[in-house]
Design a protein around this motif. Structure first.
Motif, short mmCIF file in Angstrom:
data_model
loop_
_atom_site.label_atom_id
_atom_site.label_comp_id
_atom_site.label_asym_id
_atom_site.label_seq_id
_atom_site.Cartn_x
_atom_site.Cartn_y
_atom_site.Cartn_z
N ASP A 1 -12.11 -3.03 -4.12
CA ASP A 1 -11.18 -3.64 -5.07
C ASP A 1 -10.02 -4.27 -4.30
OD1 ASP A 1 -9.47 -4.33 -7.12
OD2 ASP A 1 -9.73 -2.46 -8.24
N PRO A 2 -10.20 -5.53 -3.83
CA PRO A 2 -9.16 -6.18 -3.02
C PRO A 2 -7.81 -6.27 -3.73
CG PRO A 2 -11.22 -7.42 -2.92
CD PRO A 2 -11.39 -6.38 -3.98
N LEU A 3 -7.82 -6.51 -5.05
CA LEU A 3 -6.56 -6.62 -5.79
C LEU A 3 -5.80 -5.30 -5.76
CD1 LEU A 3 -4.60 -8.16 -7.57
CD2 LEU A 3 -5.99 -7.50 -9.57
N LEU A 4 -6.50 -4.20 -6.02
CA LEU A 4 -5.86 -2.88 -5.99
C LEU A 4 -5.43 -2.52 -4.57
CD1 LEU A 4 -4.95 -0.44 -7.56
CD2 LEU A 4 -7.26 0.53 -7.34
N THR A 5 -6.19 -2.97 -3.57
CA THR A 5 -5.80 -2.74 -2.18
C THR A 5 -4.44 -3.36 -1.89
OG1 THR A 5 -8.11 -2.66 -1.43
CG2 THR A 5 -6.43 -3.12 0.23
N ASP A 6 -4.25 -4.60 -2.33
CA ASP A 6 -2.96 -5.26 -2.13
C ASP A 6 -1.84 -4.54 -2.89
OD1 ASP A 6 -3.91 -7.12 -0.40
OD2 ASP A 6 -4.10 -8.73 -1.87
N GLU A 7 -2.16 -4.06 -4.08
CA GLU A 7 -1.15 -3.33 -4.86
C GLU A 7 -0.79 -2.01 -4.20
OE1 GLU A 7 -2.36 -5.01 -9.32
OE2 GLU A 7 -3.22 -3.13 -8.56
N ILE A 8 -1.77 -1.36 -3.61
CA ILE A 8 -1.50 -0.10 -2.89
C ILE A 8 -0.63 -0.39 -1.66
CG2 ILE A 8 -2.57 1.69 -1.46
CD1 ILE A 8 -2.84 2.26 -4.39
N LYS A 9 -0.91 -1.49 -0.97
CA LYS A 9 -0.08 -1.87 0.18
C LYS A 9 1.37 -2.11 -0.26
CE LYS A 9 -3.63 -4.11 3.06
NZ LYS A 9 -4.04 -5.38 3.69
N ALA A 10 1.54 -2.79 -1.39
CA ALA A 10 2.89 -3.03 -1.91
C ALA A 10 3.57 -1.70 -2.24
CB ALA A 10 2.82 -3.92 -3.16
N ALA A 11 2.80 -0.76 -2.75
CA ALA A 11 3.35 0.56 -3.06
C ALA A 11 3.77 1.30 -1.79
CB ALA A 11 2.31 1.39 -3.83
N VAL A 12 2.97 1.16 -0.74
CA VAL A 12 3.33 1.79 0.54
C VAL A 12 4.64 1.20 1.06
CG1 VAL A 12 2.66 2.03 2.97
CG2 VAL A 12 0.96 2.41 1.17
N LEU A 13 4.75 -0.13 1.00
CA LEU A 13 5.97 -0.79 1.45
C LEU A 13 7.17 -0.34 0.60
CD1 LEU A 13 4.63 -4.42 1.99
CD2 LEU A 13 5.16 -2.74 3.75
N MET A 14 7.01 -0.29 -0.71
CA MET A 14 8.11 0.09 -1.58
C MET A 14 8.49 1.55 -1.37
SD MET A 14 10.29 -0.85 -3.75
CE MET A 14 9.62 -2.50 -4.01
N GLY A 15 7.50 2.43 -1.29
CA GLY A 15 7.79 3.84 -1.06
C GLY A 15 8.47 4.08 0.26
N SER A 16 8.01 3.39 1.30
CA SER A 16 8.62 3.52 2.63
C SER A 16 10.06 3.01 2.62
CB SER A 16 7.79 2.77 3.67
OG SER A 16 6.48 3.30 3.76
N LEU A 17 10.29 1.90 1.90
CA LEU A 17 11.63 1.35 1.82
C LEU A 17 12.58 2.31 1.10
CD1 LEU A 17 13.63 -0.99 2.17
CD2 LEU A 17 12.77 -1.95 0.02
N ILE A 18 12.14 2.88 -0.01
CA ILE A 18 12.98 3.83 -0.76
C ILE A 18 13.28 5.06 0.09
CG2 ILE A 18 13.09 5.33 -2.78
CD1 ILE A 18 11.35 3.26 -4.24
N ALA A 19 12.25 5.58 0.77
CA ALA A 19 12.45 6.74 1.64
C ALA A 19 13.43 6.43 2.76
CB ALA A 19 11.11 7.20 2.22
N ALA A 20 13.34 5.21 3.31
CA ALA A 20 14.25 4.81 4.39
C ALA A 20 15.69 4.75 3.89
CB ALA A 20 13.82 3.46 4.95
N VAL A 21 15.89 4.21 2.69
CA VAL A 21 17.24 4.10 2.14
C VAL A 21 17.82 5.48 1.86
CG1 VAL A 21 18.59 3.31 0.15
CG2 VAL A 21 16.88 1.80 1.18
N ILE A 22 17.05 6.35 1.21
CA ILE A 22 17.54 7.70 0.88
C ILE A 22 17.89 8.48 2.15
CG2 ILE A 22 16.86 9.94 -0.08
CD1 ILE A 22 15.21 8.42 -2.15
N SER A 23 16.98 8.47 3.13
CA SER A 23 17.23 9.22 4.37
C SER A 23 18.41 8.63 5.13
CB SER A 23 15.97 9.24 5.25
OG SER A 23 15.55 7.93 5.57
#
Length: 467
Positions: free
Chosen positions: A374-396
């Motif tokens: 599912d290439p579309l869901l793969t891209d969405e999961i990548k976006a989620a990884v980027l967003m989650g990593s960004l939020i974790a970086a800001v909080i820490s």
């Protein structure tokens, strides 16, 4: 009656030994530079793939195929980055793990308990968060492993950007945690993301690894022997159906990482010193460049928080990692009766646990493996990884900045070298000769101050000048 234990032995995150501190400092310095390059590569990928005039060129380069098709290696650039270049990253991870097992914190079961339990809890809790979110939302369970990984290079890049003087004990904990995290991520990839096996190719890969091990045991030297052999092992592993990065880990674990008499470096340390810049400076950034190029429109970002698969990844990284690592550390300290180092507080541990929620490189890789159909869901999961990593970086970053004044004072104490002998004073304070040397230094300084005062008062005579 047994002798009482030293307080340092009962402390979690106590001061490192000088050799371990030196190794950690050198390793983290390279990882920090690599993390900055990784950050630049990720931003470049987002810019390249989201500018309409450049988007098609990004896809064209990513999908461009090259390699010998007869050997089953006619792969796209994106595929080469994920399966080929990341093998170098995992090779270094294998050496790091081997060194930790024979010469680092993991060689002592008591010392290893804390980072191992923390890493396990820091992987199990995000997976549990993902499963719960998708069980409630009716999403796919295939991505449960995506939020389990920590990206040490990206985490250190965040530390470099925000300029915090994190104490060496916390940095060492983060590094050891990431090494154990990498080990379990490797096992997850090997067990859960292996396709139909080609036993002939797998047998050839194992035979190549046996030859690799035998050459090491016989002390055979020469890169012109090992590099072609390593490439053959990698190619066979790729064609076997097992993820090709496993070959890198296996070869890294085979290297000798303990020093023998007369050696300044073990072979593993020497090779890691040579290969780590290639991994941190080229392999991982190129992987990020061809994996992080996802659409970042307002709608795409909004979708991250509405779909159970992507929401599970974000909450797993941000919430699961922090709670899992902090909880595992607290429980281990509680039930082993270990106390926290006097200079630190439990909020410091939570801040580092939040930093571990940056799960970039391996999370992106697992995201690609989990949703290959599912290439579309793969891209969405990548976006989620980027967003989650960004939020974790800001909080820490916020949590660490609050305590940065305390960290800076600890850092200065750890690195103070009054006698200029190249060894921080804190490691010499229990030695009588240190106190004698320091007394001489202070006496010279006091005498110099007295003489300067006499000169300033005009009592020193014409021939006296301050030194």
């Amino acid at each position: 009656m047994s002798a009482p234990r030293n307080k340092q032995d009962r402390q979690a995150f106590g001061r490192l030994s000088l050799p371990e501190r030196t190794f950690v400092a050198n390793a983290l310095r390279t990882e920090t530079v690599g993390g900055v390059l990784l950050l630049v590569a990720a931003i470049a990928a987002l810019v390249w793939s989201n500018i309409p005039a450049l988007h098609h060129s990004y896809e064209a380069v990513s999908d461009f195929h090259l390699g010998p098709g007869a050997l089953g290696l006619d792969l796209s650039i994106e595929h080469w980055a994920a399966d080929g270049l990341l093998a170098v990253f995992f090779f270094v991870a294998g050496i790091e793990l081997k060194r930790e097992l024979v010469a680092g914190d993991l060689r002592d079961p008591k010392a290893a308990a804390l980072p191992v339990v923390a890493a396990l809890c820091g992987m199990a809790t995000p997976a549990l968060v993902y499963v719960v979110v998708n069980a409630i939302g009716g999403g796919s369970m295939s991505g449960w492993a995506v939020p389990t990984a920590t990206d040490i290079a990206f985490a250190l890049a965040v530390l470099a950007v925000i300029g915090t003087s994190l104490p060496s004990a916390l940095r060492a904990f983060l590094l050891t945690l990431a090494v154990v995290d990498d080990l379990f991520a490797i096992l997850i990839i090997a067990v859960f993301f292996t396709d139909d096996l080609n036993f002939a190719a797998l047998g050839g890969a194992f035979l190549g690894l046996a030859v690799f091990w035998l050459l090491l045991r016989k002390r055979v030297r020469g890169w012109y022997i090992y590099v072609p052999l390593a490439l053959a092992i990698w190619g066979l592993m790729y064609n076997s159906g097992v993820h090709a990065t496993i070959a890198g880990v296996a070869m890294g674990l085979m290297l000798r990482c303990h020093r023998e008499e007369g050696e300044e470096q073990s072979p593993g340390e020497h090779i890691e010193h040579l290969v780590r810049p290639l991994s941190a400076g080229l392999a991982v950034p190129l992987f990020a460049l061809f994996s992080a190029g996802v659409a970042v429109s307002g709608g795409a970002i909004g979708d991250v928080f509405t779909k159970p698969e992507t929401l599970g990844v974000v909450l797993g990284l941000v919430l699961g990692k922090a709670v899992g690592i902090f909880g595992g550390t607290w429980l281990t300290a509680r039930f082993t009766k270990a106390s926290l180092s006097d200079e630190l507080a439990w909020p410091d541990v939570f801040a580092v646990a939040s930093l571990a929620g940056i799960g970039f490189t391996v999370s992106l890789l697992i995201g690609e493996l989990a949703f290959t159909d599912d290439p579309l869901l793969t891209d969405e999961i990548k976006a989620a990884v980027l967003m989650g990593s960004l939020i974790a970086a800001v909080i820490s970053s916020v949590l660490l900045k609050i305590r940065n004044a305390k960290y800076r004072a600890l850092y200065e104490t750890e690195n103070r070298d009054e006698d200029l002998d190249g060894i921080p004073d804190i490691y010499e304070q229990d030695k009588p000769e240190y106190h004698l040397r320091m007394a001489e230094i202070y006496e010279r300084k006091a005498a110099e101050h007295r003489r300067l005062a006499q000169v300033a008062a005009g009592a020193g005579g014409e021939d006296e000048r301050p030194a």
